[in-house]
Design an enzyme around this catalytic site. Structure first.
Site, mmCIF file in Angstrom:
data_model
loop_
_atom_site.group_PDB
_atom_site.id
_atom_site.type_symbol
_atom_site.label_atom_id
_atom_site.label_comp_id
_atom_site.label_asym_id
_atom_site.label_seq_id
_atom_site.Cartn_x
_atom_site.Cartn_y
_atom_site.Cartn_z
ATOM 1 N N HIS A 160 -0.933 -0.408 4.614
ATOM 2 C CA HIS A 160 -2.251 -0.523 3.990
ATOM 3 C C HIS A 160 -2.130 -1.696 3.030
ATOM 4 O O HIS A 160 -1.276 -1.681 2.149
ATOM 5 C CB HIS A 160 -2.599 0.768 3.251
ATOM 6 C CG HIS A 160 -4.037 0.878 2.855
ATOM 7 N ND1 HIS A 160 -4.521 1.915 2.082
ATOM 8 C CD2 HIS A 160 -5.109 0.088 3.121
ATOM 9 C CE1 HIS A 160 -5.819 1.769 1.895
ATOM 10 N NE2 HIS A 160 -6.200 0.655 2.510
ATOM 11 N N LEU A 161 -2.952 -2.713 3.190
ATOM 12 C CA LEU A 161 -2.733 -4.000 2.530
ATOM 13 C C LEU A 161 -2.512 -3.851 1.026
ATOM 14 O O LEU A 161 -3.343 -3.297 0.309
ATOM 15 C CB LEU A 161 -3.915 -4.933 2.787
ATOM 16 C CG LEU A 161 -3.803 -6.334 2.175
ATOM 17 C CD1 LEU A 161 -2.528 -7.045 2.633
ATOM 18 C CD2 LEU A 161 -5.028 -7.173 2.520
ATOM 19 N N HIS A 162 -1.376 -4.386 0.572
ATOM 20 C CA HIS A 162 -1.042 -4.343 -0.848
ATOM 21 C C HIS A 162 0.008 -5.397 -1.161
ATOM 22 O O HIS A 162 0.792 -5.789 -0.310
ATOM 23 C CB HIS A 162 -0.516 -2.962 -1.252
ATOM 24 C CG HIS A 162 0.790 -2.594 -0.604
ATOM 25 N ND1 HIS A 162 0.885 -2.187 0.713
ATOM 26 C CD2 HIS A 162 2.067 -2.568 -1.076
ATOM 27 C CE1 HIS A 162 2.151 -1.932 1.016
ATOM 28 N NE2 HIS A 162 2.891 -2.158 -0.060
ATOM 29 N N LEU A 163 0.000 -5.847 -2.401
ATOM 30 C CA LEU A 163 1.045 -6.698 -2.951
ATOM 31 C C LEU A 163 1.688 -5.954 -4.114
ATOM 32 O O LEU A 163 1.088 -5.051 -4.697
ATOM 33 C CB LEU A 163 0.490 -8.034 -3.439
ATOM 34 C CG LEU A 163 0.134 -9.083 -2.379
ATOM 35 C CD1 LEU A 163 -1.182 -8.752 -1.695
ATOM 36 C CD2 LEU A 163 0.048 -10.482 -3.008
#
Length: 385
Positions: free
Chosen positions: A216-219
Site C-alpha cells: 500500500h503506497l507509502h514512504l
C-alpha cells in the site's frame, strides 16, 4: 506559512479521551514555498549525534510533539528508548544501531510475489490503522509548483519504529494504491526533507521485492542524528546533461539525482526519478530509494556542505520475505549506511567487512546491472531531447 504545533488554529495532539479520537478530524499541516528550506542546514561540529541540540522548524515541532504524545499513549508496539549506536571502524562509515524490539515485534511482512503485485484490500493496509496513529495531513499551498491537484499525504506513525520520529507518508490511502512510486508521493517525501531544519531527517522508499512489508503506497521518514556516507560520497556523471550520476565508494553503487531545492529543477528531478522507477517496476526489478540533504554530485569530501537534496536509487536483487538469520536486512536505510541490527550478539560482533558482504549480496549480477544502467541513461537522454 506552515502552522506551528502550538498554534491556536491547529493542534496535532489527540484529545485526552480515546473515545473522542474517531470523531476528531485529521488536522492539516499546511505549507508553502517559503517553508521549504534548501540552504543553510548543516551538521553542528560539536554534537552531531544529539537530536535535541538542533533548532526545530514548524514541521519538526509538529511531528516530534505529536509523535511523542503517541509514545506516551502507548500506540507503538514497543517504547523506543535511546538506541545503542556505534560507527563501524573502516572506510565506509556505517552507523550501526541495536534495535532488538523491532526485530522481534514488528508486523510480519505480507506475502509478495511480484514487484508489480496489485493492491489487495483484504491484506493489512493503512485504511485499517487506529485513528490515533495518524498525526496530520500534509497539504501544499497553491503557490508551490507541481501538479495542481496534488494529493494530500497522511503522516502516520510507524508502530515498529527504527528511530525517533519514524513515520510513514501515505498518499490518500482510500485510493488503494499499490507500492509503486508516484510523482506526488516522491514530491511529498522530498518536500518533507526540505521542511525539516534537521540534517538527519531522511525519507525513503522500498519497492515490492525490495523489502516493502505492506503493499500500500507509502514512504518512510525518520530522524537519525548521525551523518551517513551517502550524503557526501563522490559520484561520476553517466549522461551528457549531468542529471544522472553513479554514486561511488559504497558497497552498492546507486544512481544519484540531485536538486538544490524547490522550483522547476525539483520538478524535473521528480520526473526523471519516476521514469527510472517506472522502468524498474515494469521490468520486475526491485529497488530502494533514499532522500537526504547532501553535497552536489562529483568529487566531494567529508567537509563538503549539504547544499541540496540527494535522491539515491538502487536497483537490486528481489527479496521476497525476511531473512531471520542475518544481522540486518538490506533495504533503504542499510543501503544508505544505517544498519539497524536485530540482536546484541550481532551488534557486538558486526564488522565493516561483514556488513559490506551482506549488502553486496543484494546487488544485481554485473550483466544485468550494466543493462539497467544503459537503460536509465537512455531514459535521461530522451528527456533532454
Amino acid at each position: 506559512m506552515a502552522l506551528p504545533h502550538d498554534s491556536n488554529e491547529t493542534s496535532y495532539l489527540l484529545p485526552p479521551n480515546n473515545e473522542d479520537w474517531d470523531r476528531q478530524a485529521i488536522p492539516d499541516f499546511v505549507y508553502g514555498q517559503k517553508d521549504l528550506m534548501a540552504e543553510g542546514i548543516q551538521w553542528p561540529r560539536n554534537a552531531p549525534g544529539v537530536l535535541e541540540a538542533l533548532p526545530q522548524s514548524p514541521f519538526d515541532a509538529a511531528l516530534c510533539s505529536a509523535w511523542k504524545q503517541r509514545v506516551e499513549l502507548g500506540l507503538f508496539r514497543y517504547r523506543l528508548r535511546e538506541l545503542q549506536t556505534q560507527i563501524l571502524p573502516g572506510v565506509v562509515g556505517f552507523v550501526a544501531q541495536l534495535n532488538v524490539e523491532r526485530g522481534v515485534q514488528r508486523r510480519r511482512p505480507q506475502t509478495i510475489k511480484s514487484v508489480r503485485q496489485a493492491f489487495d484490500p483484504e491484506q493489512f493496509n493503512f485504511n485499517k490503522i487506529q485513528p490515533g496513529e495518524v498525526l496530520y495531513r500534509l497539504h501544499r499551498e497553491p503557490d508551490l509548483p507541481g501538479t495542481l491537484l496534488q494529493e494530500d499525504i497522511l503522516v502516520v506513525i510507524n508502530v515498529s519504529p527504527l528511530e525517533w520520529g519514524h513515520v510513514l507518508l501515505v498518499p490518500e490511502p482510500a485510493r488503494g494504491l499499490p507500492q509503486r512510486l508516484l510523482p506526488g508521493a516522491l514530491r511529498a517525501g522530498i518536500e518533507a526533507v526540505l521542511l525539516s531544519l534537521h540534517p538527519g531527517f531522511r525519507v525513503g522508499f522500498n519497492s515490492l521485492g525490495g523489502l516493502a512489508s505492506v503493499n500500500h503506497l507509502h514512504l518512510h521518514g525518520y530522524y537519525l542524528a548521525h551523518r551517513l556516507p551517502v550524503e557526501q560520497a563522490p559520484s561520476e556523471p553517466l549522461d551528457p546533461g549531468g542529471h544522472l550520476h553513479l554514486l561511488q565508494g559504497l558497497p552498492a553503487p546507486g544512481f544519484l539525482f540531485y536538486t538544490r531545492g524547490p522550483g522547476l529543477d525539483l520538478e524535473s528531478l521528480i520526473c526523471r526519478v519516476c521514469r527510472a522507477t517506472d522502468y524498474l517496476t515494469d521490468h520486475e526489478i526491485a529497488h530502494n530509494l533514499f532522500v537526504t540533504r547532501g553535497a552536489p554530485p562529483g568529487k566531494t569530501s567529508p567537509s563538503s556542505a549539504l547544499t541540496g537534496v540527494r535522491v539515491i536509487l538502487w536497483a537490486r536483487k528481489s527479496c521476497f520475505g525476511i531473512k531471520d538469520g542475518e544481522a540486518f536486512n538490506v533495504a533503504l536505510c542499510e543501503l544508505a549506511g544505517h544498519l539497524p541490527v536485530k540482536t546484541s550478539q550481532d551488534f557486538s560482533s558486526l564488522t565493516e567487512a561483514a556488513a559490506v558482504a551482506l549488502i553486496q549480496d543484494c546487488r544485481l549480477p554485473p550483466s544485468q546491472a550494466e543493462e539497467v544502467q544503459a537503460a536509465l541513461v537512455a531514459l535521461m537522454s530522451q528527456k533532454e531531447q
